[in-house]
Design a protein around this motif. Sequence first.
Motif, PDB file in Angstrom:
ATOM      1  N   UNK A   1       5.097   2.469 -14.185  1.00 14.78           N
ATOM      2  CA  UNK A   1       4.631   3.276 -13.055  1.00 14.78           C
ATOM      3  C   UNK A   1       4.058   4.361 -13.813  1.00 14.78           C
ATOM      4  N   UNK A   2       4.629   5.088 -14.758  1.00 12.75           N
ATOM      5  CA  UNK A   2       4.204   6.440 -15.285  1.00 12.75           C
ATOM      6  C   UNK A   2       2.861   5.867 -16.192  1.00 12.75           C
ATOM      7  N   UNK A   3       2.662   4.870 -16.723  1.00 10.25           N
ATOM      8  CA  UNK A   3       1.382   4.423 -17.375  1.00 10.25           C
ATOM      9  C   UNK A   3       0.115   4.339 -16.301  1.00 10.25           C
ATOM     10  N   UNK A   4       0.752   3.654 -15.160  1.00  9.02           N
ATOM     11  CA  UNK A   4      -0.481   3.448 -14.031  1.00  9.02           C
ATOM     12  C   UNK A   4      -0.880   4.987 -13.458  1.00  9.02           C
ATOM     13  N   UNK A   5       0.047   5.792 -13.618  1.00 15.58           N
ATOM     14  CA  UNK A   5      -0.116   7.219 -13.128  1.00 15.58           C
ATOM     15  C   UNK A   5      -1.087   8.020 -14.069  1.00 15.58           C
ATOM     16  N   UNK A   6      -0.409   7.755 -15.231  1.00 15.56           N
ATOM     17  CA  UNK A   6      -1.673   8.501 -16.296  1.00 15.56           C
ATOM     18  C   UNK A   6      -2.951   7.903 -16.187  1.00 15.56           C
ATOM     19  N   UNK A   7      -3.018   6.422 -15.991  1.00 17.98           N
ATOM     20  CA  UNK A   7      -4.497   5.906 -15.937  1.00 17.98           C
ATOM     21  C   UNK A   7      -5.180   6.589 -15.126  1.00 17.98           C
ATOM     22  N   UNK A   8      -4.552   6.614 -13.775  1.00 18.09           N
ATOM     23  CA  UNK A   8      -5.234   7.615 -12.695  1.00 18.09           C
ATOM     24  C   UNK A   8      -5.584   8.856 -13.069  1.00 18.09           C
TER      25      UNK A   8
ATOM     26  N   UNK B   1      -9.149  10.325 -12.861  1.00 19.46           N
ATOM     27  CA  UNK B   1      -9.671  11.910 -11.742  1.00 19.46           C
ATOM     28  C   UNK B   1     -10.184  12.934 -12.941  1.00 19.46           C
ATOM     29  N   UNK B   2      -9.557  13.046 -14.036  1.00 23.00           N
ATOM     30  CA  UNK B   2     -10.010  14.039 -14.874  1.00 23.00           C
ATOM     31  C   UNK B   2     -11.567  13.769 -15.414  1.00 23.00           C
ATOM     32  N   UNK B   3     -11.808  12.427 -15.579  1.00 29.53           N
ATOM     33  CA  UNK B   3     -13.109  12.084 -15.962  1.00 29.53           C
ATOM     34  C   UNK B   3     -14.121  12.433 -14.935  1.00 29.53           C
TER      35      UNK B   3
END
Length: 159
Positions: A37-44, A48-50
């Motif tokens: 879940x954390x990896x998915x959140x980091x990817x999201x 969003x930062x990009x």
Amino acid sequence: MKKLVLLCLMIVFSKNFYAQEAAKTTRAKTETVAKKKKADADKATTDSKKEAAKSKKAADASKKAKSEAVTAEEKAKAETTKASIKKTEAKNAEAKAKYVKKDATATKKTTKALKETNEKAPKVADKVTGEYNGKKVYTGPKGGRYYINKNGNKTYIQD
């Protein structure tokens, strides 16, 4: 009887050991799920930062264009205000010259009258009467005692 009690205690304690191992395995499973879940959140968040960076670049470009337009307008306004200031300064200089001529003639007439009425009591210098903390102590015309501090101000001394 003792053997029976010991056997029961051993069974009770052995179940606790197995329960701890089961808890360890369930904890490991929950940790792996949490990591996913954390990896998915980091990817999201990186996505969003990009997107935010792209929108910021576009906003910066539009700000730059607006600022260039504003600076051109400001330069034009500054030039017009400088011209108007020069005109008013010229008018003020002319008025001042007229006033100085009038004032010069008026002062010649009044200087004679001022000399006669300008007789004030002579200014009496304060007398040095001692020292206080390494500074000279002065006594004023009314009897006040003071010294000059490092800022150049009078500091009065009480008796």
